[in-house]
Design a protein around this motif. Sequence first.
Motif, PDB file in Angstrom:
ATOM      1  N   ASP A 284       0.824  -1.204   0.000  1.00  0.00           N
ATOM      2  CA  ASP A 284       0.000   0.000   0.000  1.00  0.00           C
ATOM      3  C   ASP A 284       0.858   1.254   0.000  1.00  0.00           C
ATOM      4  N   ASP A 285       1.959   1.231   0.751  1.00  0.00           N
ATOM      5  CA  ASP A 285       2.843   2.393   0.790  1.00  0.00           C
ATOM      6  C   ASP A 285       3.410   2.689  -0.591  1.00  0.00           C
ATOM      7  N   ILE A 286       3.751   1.647  -1.325  1.00  0.00           N
ATOM      8  CA  ILE A 286       4.383   1.826  -2.625  1.00  0.00           C
ATOM      9  C   ILE A 286       3.388   2.375  -3.645  1.00  0.00           C
ATOM     10  N   TRP A 287       2.247   1.683  -3.840  1.00  0.00           N
ATOM     11  CA  TRP A 287       1.336   2.115  -4.898  1.00  0.00           C
ATOM     12  C   TRP A 287       0.697   3.459  -4.598  1.00  0.00           C
ATOM     13  N   SER A 288       0.401   3.735  -3.326  1.00  0.00           N
ATOM     14  CA  SER A 288      -0.233   5.014  -2.998  1.00  0.00           C
ATOM     15  C   SER A 288       0.720   6.176  -3.246  1.00  0.00           C
ATOM     16  N   ASP A 289       2.009   5.975  -2.960  1.00  0.00           N
ATOM     17  CA  ASP A 289       2.992   7.020  -3.229  1.00  0.00           C
ATOM     18  C   ASP A 289       3.141   7.265  -4.728  1.00  0.00           C
ATOM     19  N   LEU A 290       3.210   6.177  -5.509  1.00  0.00           N
ATOM     20  CA  LEU A 290       3.322   6.335  -6.962  1.00  0.00           C
ATOM     21  C   LEU A 290       2.047   6.935  -7.543  1.00  0.00           C
ATOM     22  N   GLN A 291       0.888   6.571  -7.001  1.00  0.00           N
ATOM     23  CA  GLN A 291      -0.382   7.142  -7.452  1.00  0.00           C
ATOM     24  C   GLN A 291      -0.381   8.655  -7.260  1.00  0.00           C
ATOM     25  N   GLU A 292       0.058   9.078  -6.105  1.00  0.00           N
ATOM     26  CA  GLU A 292       0.043  10.515  -5.795  1.00  0.00           C
ATOM     27  C   GLU A 292       1.061  11.280  -6.629  1.00  0.00           C
ATOM     28  N   ARG A 293       2.230  10.693  -6.824  1.00  0.00           N
ATOM     29  CA  ARG A 293       3.306  11.424  -7.489  1.00  0.00           C
ATOM     30  C   ARG A 293       3.173  11.447  -9.008  1.00  0.00           C
ATOM     31  N   TYR A 294       2.775  10.301  -9.596  1.00  0.00           N
ATOM     32  CA  TYR A 294       2.855  10.187 -11.050  1.00  0.00           C
ATOM     33  C   TYR A 294       1.505  10.107 -11.759  1.00  0.00           C
TER      34      TYR A 294
END
Length: 385
Positions: A284-294
């Motif tokens: 969850d930490d990985i995909w949510s960060d990438l979702q927000e950034r990219y």
Amino acid sequence: MPFGQVVIGPPGSGKTTYCASLHRYCASIGRTCAIVNLDPANDNLPYTPAVDISDLVHLEAVMDELGLGPNGGLVYCIDYLEKNMDWLREKLEPLEKDNAAYIVFDLPGQVELFMMHDNLKRVLTTLVDKWHYRLVAVELMDAHLCTDPSKYIATLLLSLSTMLHLELPHVNVLSKVDLVRHYGRLDFNLDFYTEVQDLSYLVAAMGKGPFSKRFRKLSEGLVDVVESFNLVKFAPLAITDTPSLVHILGLCDKANGYVFARLADTSPVPPEMMYGANIRGTDDDIWSDLQERYIDGPIRERPPAEAAAAAAGGAAGGSGSVCAPAEHCDPSGAVRAGAQGDGRGLSRGGAGAAARLESLAEEGAEAAAGLEAEPASGDNARNPG
């Protein structure tokens, strides 16, 4: 007992770039990493291979001498490698002398090689069964395929077929997540595509045009095959985002057993206990960060100099611990992402799946015949169900 990765995926999915970035990151954390290039068509390598198949056979020479095309030439090259495994053994022996060596195999992008042909499978079987390599297959898929529901379903089928065929621990990766917005809008959040759940929503997103209606039953059947096996899951990757690369390396280390071997060498505490105590990050930490950034954030074009500086900085930003990647793994997620025991049980339902796919293909052919009198138009022609 050498550990390593077998990097596969369609052409253009970022396999060689991933290998080069992984090599740089491993060097930054003090892990010995060697790359073996088994792609006879790959001349412009961004890394220096420890072993290069071009020293044995080269695609261009095969095409010229035998009059073969690129696809037939690649099949011939891998078949030639299978017949000359003593050459590969001789090249790998110096690397195996280092007990801490981590060997990454960079393979060609022709999907037939790892999805249906047996020559590459026999090469990998020799590495695993006879030479006692502990390998995990890392299959990269371009994330822009998620912008089209029909292409995403095809991606799921390719991943599932490869898992059943190779019978190795498997980690599926959605690469180039940082570029996905340049290809179109995602119908759902990134976790929908990484978790591979509730695919009925994906079929509904294909539209209600005449083409989609006729193939809806076929699409629902293909989705049902994927969900019935419940094996496919993806880990997102943006190659300039070091945490996502570290997360994937951690998944691979657990799938091939490297993390437990290294922990056992450095501590009297059982490695399973030490591994669980050090976990900090989750999927969850990985995909949510990438979702927000990219994906949700504004599109920003990086100047070439800035992009190069960011990539260089990310490669050098790792921890000094050999087992640092393990800290970013989710043990429960790693099972669905690829740690499927020894991978031998994946093919038990293969025959049943093949029969179902054959039946669905016949239905699709009948539907296609009916479309001759009713041509598709507009957006539905670009998104067949």
